[in-house]
Design an enzyme around this catalytic site. Structure first.
Site, PDB file in Angstrom:
ATOM      1  N   HIS A 113       1.072  -1.128  -0.063  1.00 23.48           N
ATOM      2  CA  HIS A 113      -0.116  -0.174  -0.086  1.00 23.48           C
ATOM      3  C   HIS A 113       0.780   1.328  -0.014  1.00 23.48           C
ATOM      4  O   HIS A 113       2.275   1.064   0.226  1.00 23.48           O
ATOM      5  CB  HIS A 113      -0.642  -0.044   1.148  1.00 23.48           C
ATOM      6  CG  HIS A 113      -0.198   0.220   2.409  1.00 23.48           C
ATOM      7  ND1 HIS A 113       0.430  -0.820   3.218  1.00 23.48           N
ATOM      8  CD2 HIS A 113       0.024   1.172   3.323  1.00 23.48           C
ATOM      9  CE1 HIS A 113       1.106  -0.345   4.307  1.00 23.48           C
ATOM     10  NE2 HIS A 113       0.586   0.868   4.537  1.00 23.48           N
ATOM     11  N   HIS A 269       4.635   0.126   0.003  1.00 26.56           N
ATOM     12  CA  HIS A 269       5.410  -0.420   1.234  1.00 26.56           C
ATOM     13  C   HIS A 269       4.664  -1.515   1.775  1.00 26.56           C
ATOM     14  O   HIS A 269       3.378  -1.725   1.563  1.00 26.56           O
ATOM     15  CB  HIS A 269       6.020   0.513   2.059  1.00 26.56           C
ATOM     16  CG  HIS A 269       5.001   1.127   2.755  1.00 26.56           C
ATOM     17  ND1 HIS A 269       4.259   2.438   2.366  1.00 26.56           N
ATOM     18  CD2 HIS A 269       4.531   1.139   4.049  1.00 26.56           C
ATOM     19  CE1 HIS A 269       3.524   2.837   3.154  1.00 26.56           C
ATOM     20  NE2 HIS A 269       3.712   2.270   4.287  1.00 26.56           N
ATOM     21  N   ARG A 284       5.980   6.959  14.416  1.00 26.91           N
ATOM     22  CA  ARG A 284       5.697   7.570  12.763  1.00 26.91           C
ATOM     23  C   ARG A 284       5.265   9.010  12.767  1.00 26.91           C
ATOM     24  O   ARG A 284       4.427   9.425  13.707  1.00 26.91           O
ATOM     25  CB  ARG A 284       4.929   6.712  12.318  1.00 26.91           C
ATOM     26  CG  ARG A 284       4.707   6.929  10.596  1.00 26.91           C
ATOM     27  CD  ARG A 284       3.747   5.863   9.984  1.00 26.91           C
ATOM     28  NE  ARG A 284       2.467   6.594  10.092  1.00 26.91           N
ATOM     29  CZ  ARG A 284       1.332   5.896   9.394  1.00 26.91           C
ATOM     30  NH1 ARG A 284       1.509   4.865   8.620  1.00 26.91           N
ATOM     31  NH2 ARG A 284       0.166   6.430   9.321  1.00 26.91           N
TER      32      ARG A 284
HETATM   33  C1  SIN Z   1       3.164   1.439   7.866  1.00 29.13           C
HETATM   34  O1  SIN Z   1       2.729   0.917   6.803  1.00 29.13           O
HETATM   35  O2  SIN Z   1       3.243   2.779   7.825  1.00 29.13           O
HETATM   36  C2  SIN Z   1       3.955   0.599   8.586  1.00 29.13           C
HETATM   37  C3  SIN Z   1       5.253   0.283   8.040  1.00 29.13           C
HETATM   38  C4  SIN Z   1       6.270  -0.623   9.135  1.00 29.13           C
HETATM   39  O3  SIN Z   1       5.966  -0.785  10.013  1.00 29.13           O
HETATM   40  O4  SIN Z   1       7.199  -0.959   8.650  1.00 29.13           O
END
Ligand code: SIN
Length: 293
Positions: A113, A269, A284
């Site tokens: 996504h 990703h 994040r």
């Molecule tokens: C996300 O999809 O933003 C998480 C990515 C991750 O935890 O590596």
């Protein structure tokens, strides 16, 4: 060109850094920079150039506080606010904790996504800082969506030109209702969310590089605008498989203090869920973006 050849150092700034691609298609590791320091304009500009060239930048050994992570994010744009009930108690309104506990079965972002494409203006990019990682596993994969577009046949490119797709967070909501996604791990921003739906071009033009990128993803894209889900499915399935071909990807192995800063406008990703019985905890921030065209 896929991922540019290794470069040596930033041309200016108070902390000349090196840029080393980690795969042929996408991703570069930056070294020789301390993200806790306040970065000068030349360094920020050089990092932005590297970001636009490599689509995702990785940094090691950056044990940033939340305030330092927020400051680093703000060097690249305005940050998206997290809904109040998802914030750390007394914490910064821009920090989202992405956590899988040892007893959890599911993780956040475990399918290809780009972030928040159900919004009218999806986020430009995300910055993820690893706080606690499993001894092995929990890597993140990234796929270059410029290459995904550029490697389509001329016929397919012509067919997709002008087509729009409906993006929704409804699939996540349905998964939450079925118990497949923990409410706090939703791709959407909160467990009480209303379904949000919007349409975007299937091929978007990156606002800074002006390159074209495929812009559909299996978590949030529901169908082509003006078509049914059944009519859309065969082509969307083809695009999902094509856009994440191994040769378009890189894989990042996290350590505590590692940072990834990626461009949601031209990347997908996937956070791998292969570390049962271990904790993985990340902080994040997301930079606000514009309406895809
Ligand atoms: C996300 O999809 O933003 C998480 C990515 C991750 O935890 O590596």
């Amino acid at each position: 060109m896929a991922n540019a050849a290794p470069t040596t150092s930033a041309d200016s700034g108070n902390a000349a850094f090196t840029v080393a691609p980690i795969a042929g298609a996408v991703g570069a590791e930056i070294s020789g920079i301390d993200l806790r320091a306040s970065l000068d304009a030349a360094t920020i500009a050089a990092l932005r150039r590297a970001f636009l060239t490599h689509l995702v930048l990785f940094f090691r050994d950056q044990p940033m506080s939340d305030a330092e992570l927020v400051q680093f994010g703000q060097d690249f744009g305005q940050l998206a606010a997290i809904p109040p009930h998802r914030r750390l108690p007394g914490g910064d309104p821009h920090i989202l904790v992405v956590e899988k506990k040892p007893e959890d079965r599911l993780n956040f972002g475990s399918e290809w996504h780009s972030d928040t494409t159900y919004l009218e203006s999806p986020t430009l990019g995300s910055i993820l800082l690893a706080k606690e990682v499993p001894p092995v596993g929990g890597d993140t994969l990234f796929a270059n969506q410029y290459l995904a577009y550029e490697t389509l046949s001329d016929g397919m490119k012509a067919m997709l030109t002008g087509l729009r797709a409906v993006h929704t967070d409804g699939r996540t909501k349905r998964k939450m209702q079925l118990g497949f996604v923990p409410p706090t791990d939703a791709m959407g921003e909160d467990s009480q969310f209303k379904t949000v739906e919007t349409t975007h071009p299937v091929v978007r033009t990156h606002p800074e590089t002006k390159r074209q990128a495929l812009f559909v993803n299996m978590i949030q894209t529901e169908r082509f605008d003006g078509m049914t889900i059944e009519e859309s499915r065969p082509i969307l399935r083809y695009l999902y498989a094509h856009s994440t071909r191994p040769e378009f990807t890189c894989r990042f192995r996290w350590r505590s203090g590692s940072v990834a800063f990626w461009d949601n406008r031209c990347l997908q990703h996937w956070a791998l869920n292969d570390y049962p019985d271990h904790r993985r905890r990340m902080h994040r921030v997301q930079i606000m973006g514009d309406k895809p065209v």
